[in-house]
Enzyme design. Structure first.
Site, PDB file in Angstrom:
ATOM      1  N   HIS B 148     -10.909  16.433  25.279  1.00  0.00           N
ATOM      2  CA  HIS B 148     -12.214  16.095  24.731  1.00  0.00           C
ATOM      3  C   HIS B 148     -12.802  17.372  24.159  1.00  0.00           C
ATOM      4  O   HIS B 148     -12.982  18.357  24.884  1.00  0.00           O
ATOM      5  CB  HIS B 148     -13.131  15.514  25.807  1.00  0.00           C
ATOM      6  CG  HIS B 148     -14.475  15.162  25.275  1.00  0.00           C
ATOM      7  ND1 HIS B 148     -14.792  13.895  24.817  1.00  0.00           N
ATOM      8  CD2 HIS B 148     -15.583  15.907  25.083  1.00  0.00           C
ATOM      9  CE1 HIS B 148     -16.039  13.888  24.388  1.00  0.00           C
ATOM     10  NE2 HIS B 148     -16.541  15.099  24.529  1.00  0.00           N
ATOM     11  N   CYS B 149     -13.071  17.396  22.874  1.00  0.00           N
ATOM     12  CA  CYS B 149     -13.535  18.622  22.236  1.00  0.00           C
ATOM     13  C   CYS B 149     -15.052  18.604  22.131  1.00  0.00           C
ATOM     14  O   CYS B 149     -15.616  17.738  21.449  1.00  0.00           O
ATOM     15  CB  CYS B 149     -12.928  18.744  20.836  1.00  0.00           C
ATOM     16  SG  CYS B 149     -13.372  20.280  20.024  1.00  0.00           S
TER      17      CYS B 149
END
Lengths: 200, 346
Positions: B148-149
């Site tokens: 998850h960025c």
């Protein structure tokens, strides 16, 4: 891929009650066992000696509104059995032996043993697998699509349908055709795997 | 007459089940806003203050080149931010016929000779396909989950990994260009460093220099991951530390899979044009073989008890990659009721 099995209930269901006690028999018809028997097809039930009156069926049905029959349209026990139906679902799982490419197992589920010929289902699954292979093929066309998308800053995705989507449309047409020609006459219904996220 | 329809005719609004609406958390948007501000702001300043001189004294192609790289970076950034990473819709109730507590937590599957475990996701209610993982921030299972960025405020998964990777490559290139050409400007204006143009250029160079190290590091890390055919999730959790990665196809094939594979379809928010198919009895039945006919004749008609004797928590059963046979076998009316019309088989 999900396959729905439609089993119609038999035209006669006979119940045999081991008691001669009338009030016990009346209780039997009025209690929830009666409705459960109807829905679960009651196929192991023996001879019916005391069929309930129409009003009794209606009252039993009202108590359990989740039953899937139309209370207005039946006149006797036989009719009610005709309108109820049994739907079971069988799932054909993904075949992950080659990695995460989209493939479905060609193993024949035992529930369909006496519903459809093994070869027909295998043929359907094999054709679907070949469609998915075609959709996921990494080759010239997908490379060109990628280059075009890059060159147009991905605006082309708003105008054009990707190759995968085109194949998905073909697949859904194929499934529709198979349902109409082969599966519906046998009381089965295939569901497009994309509706379940291609997991099953 | 009973009839079974495949759903609503015409355009179906029905979308697959998705997560319930989540509370609005402004803190989630801080990194992505900062990233956007720095990227767009610094580049705009560069264009306004440094580029005029560059195009006049060095070459007119430079601003065009930088603009192209910048647009490419921005496009990939937008795609990485807004594209569905490959979210699986929640499974419907009919798929999960066993009780949660009785179903085994893991199901094993053999991929190219290597045993891979699929874990039961209690939120999404299915066994996670290989390489799928549940993101706690987005509360969704994502296909080929990478990570998850926070800088794009989105999961990176199967559908948008390519854009994320290209974003990193193009951003590294863009930072190097801006820093390089800014340096050229500063070196030519050593005597006029107090002018606003030079000051802004130096400021932009500082921002570029500051971000270069982490961005280049991350880019290098992802280049290695792509070459090895691994996801960030697999690398960080050390899944293949000692063993073999069953998902790798060789360096060249891994790279071409990331860059050249067709765009995967999304599973959420599809408009289903369901056509009704009438399913009505009488139903065709397959012709029985000799052996099956014999078995029928010998059968005295007593049906087996419908109690299921399968042990649902037995892991042995889950060993092989067999289809889930949770549904009880449907009743077999043929064996018991002669009254049922025997339909002609094909």
């Amino acid at each position: 891929m999900q396959i729905q099995i439609e089993s119609s209930l038999p035209s006669e269901v006979i119940y045999e009650l081991e008691t001669e006690n009338t009030s016990q028999i009346e209780d039997f018809w009025n209690c929830n066992v009666f409705t459960k028997l109807l829905i679960k097809a009651g196929l192991t039930q023996p001879l019916n000696k005391y069929a309930p009156a129409h009003s009794e069926c209606v009252s039993a049905g009202k108590k359990f509104p989740e039953l899937s029959y139309d209370l207005q349209s039946f006149h006797n026990l036989q009719d009610m059995l005709h309108t109820a139906s049994l739907v079971t679902k069988v799932f054909i799982q993904r075949d992950y032996s080659e990695g995460t490419v989209c493939r479905f197992q060609t193993k024949f589920p035992t529930e369909l043993d006496n519903r459809i010929e093994k070869a027909l289902l295998e043929q359907t699954v094999k054709t679907l697998n070949s469609y998915y292979v075609e959709a996921e093929k990494v080759g010239g066309q997908s490379y060109l699509e990628g280059c075009l998308a890059c060159a147009t800053a991905y605006i082309v995705f708003l105008c054009m349908e990707t190759r995968y989507e085109k194949v998905l449309k073909k697949i859904s047409g194929y499934i529709q055709e198979q349902n109409e020609k082969i599966y519906a006459p046998r009381g089965l219904l295939l569901t497009d795997p994309i509706e379940r996220g291609m997991r099953v | 007459m009973p009839s079974f329809s495949g759903g609503v005719a015409g355009g179906g609004v029905g979308g697959p089940a998705s997560a319930p609406p989540r509370p609005f958390r402004p803190s989630r948007y801080v990194p992505v806003s900062a990233a956007t501000t720095f990227l767009v702001g610094a580049t705009t300043l560069f264009f306004c203050f440094t580029c005029p001189w560059l195009s006049e004294y060095i070459s007119g192609v430079i601003p065009i080149y930088i603009a192209v790289i910048f647009l490419f970076t921005l496009a990939n950034f937008c795609m990485a931010t807004f594209m569905d990473p490959g979210i699986f819709p929640r499974a419907e109730e009919d798929e999960d016929k066993e009780d949660d507590f009785r179903a085994p937590l893991y199901k094993t599957v053999e991929i190219r000779g290597i045993q891979v475990r699929m874990k039961w996701c209690s939120t999404c209610r299915f066994y996670r396909p290989p390489r799928c993982s549940h993101c706690s921030v987005c509360d969704n299972c994502v296909e080929d989950f990478d990570h998850h960025c926070p800088w794009v405020n989105n999961c990176i998964g199967r559908r948008n990994y390519r854009y994320f990777f290209l974003f990193l490559l193009s951003l590294t290139t863009h930072i190097m260009d801006v820093f390089g050409f800014g340096l050229v400007y500063v070196l030519h204006h050593r005597q006029q460093l107090d002018t606003p143009h030079a000051a802004v250029t130096m400021g932009v160079m500082c921002i570029a220099g500051l971000f270069f190290v982490p961005v280049a590091g991350l880019t290098g890390f992802h280049i290695v991951l792509v070459a090895r055919g691994r996801t960030t999730n697999e690398q960080v959790t050390g899944k293949f530390r000692g063993g073999v990665n069953p998902f790798t196809k060789g360096c060249f094939r891994n790279i071409s899979h990331v860059l050249c594979s067709p765009q995967a379809p999304r599973y959420m928010g599809r408009w289903w044009n369901r056509q009704t198919v009438e399913v009505q009895p009488p139903f065709l039945r397959p012709t029985l073989t000799e052996a099956q006919l014999e078995a029928k004749v010998l059968d005295n008609g007593i049906q087996n008890d419908r109690h299921s004797t399968r042990s649902k928590s037995s892991l042995d059963q889950m060993e092989s990659q067999s289809a889930d046979t949770e549904a009880p076998p449907p009743p077999k009316p043929d064996l018991r009721y002669a009254g049922l019309p025997r339909a002609d088989t094909e």
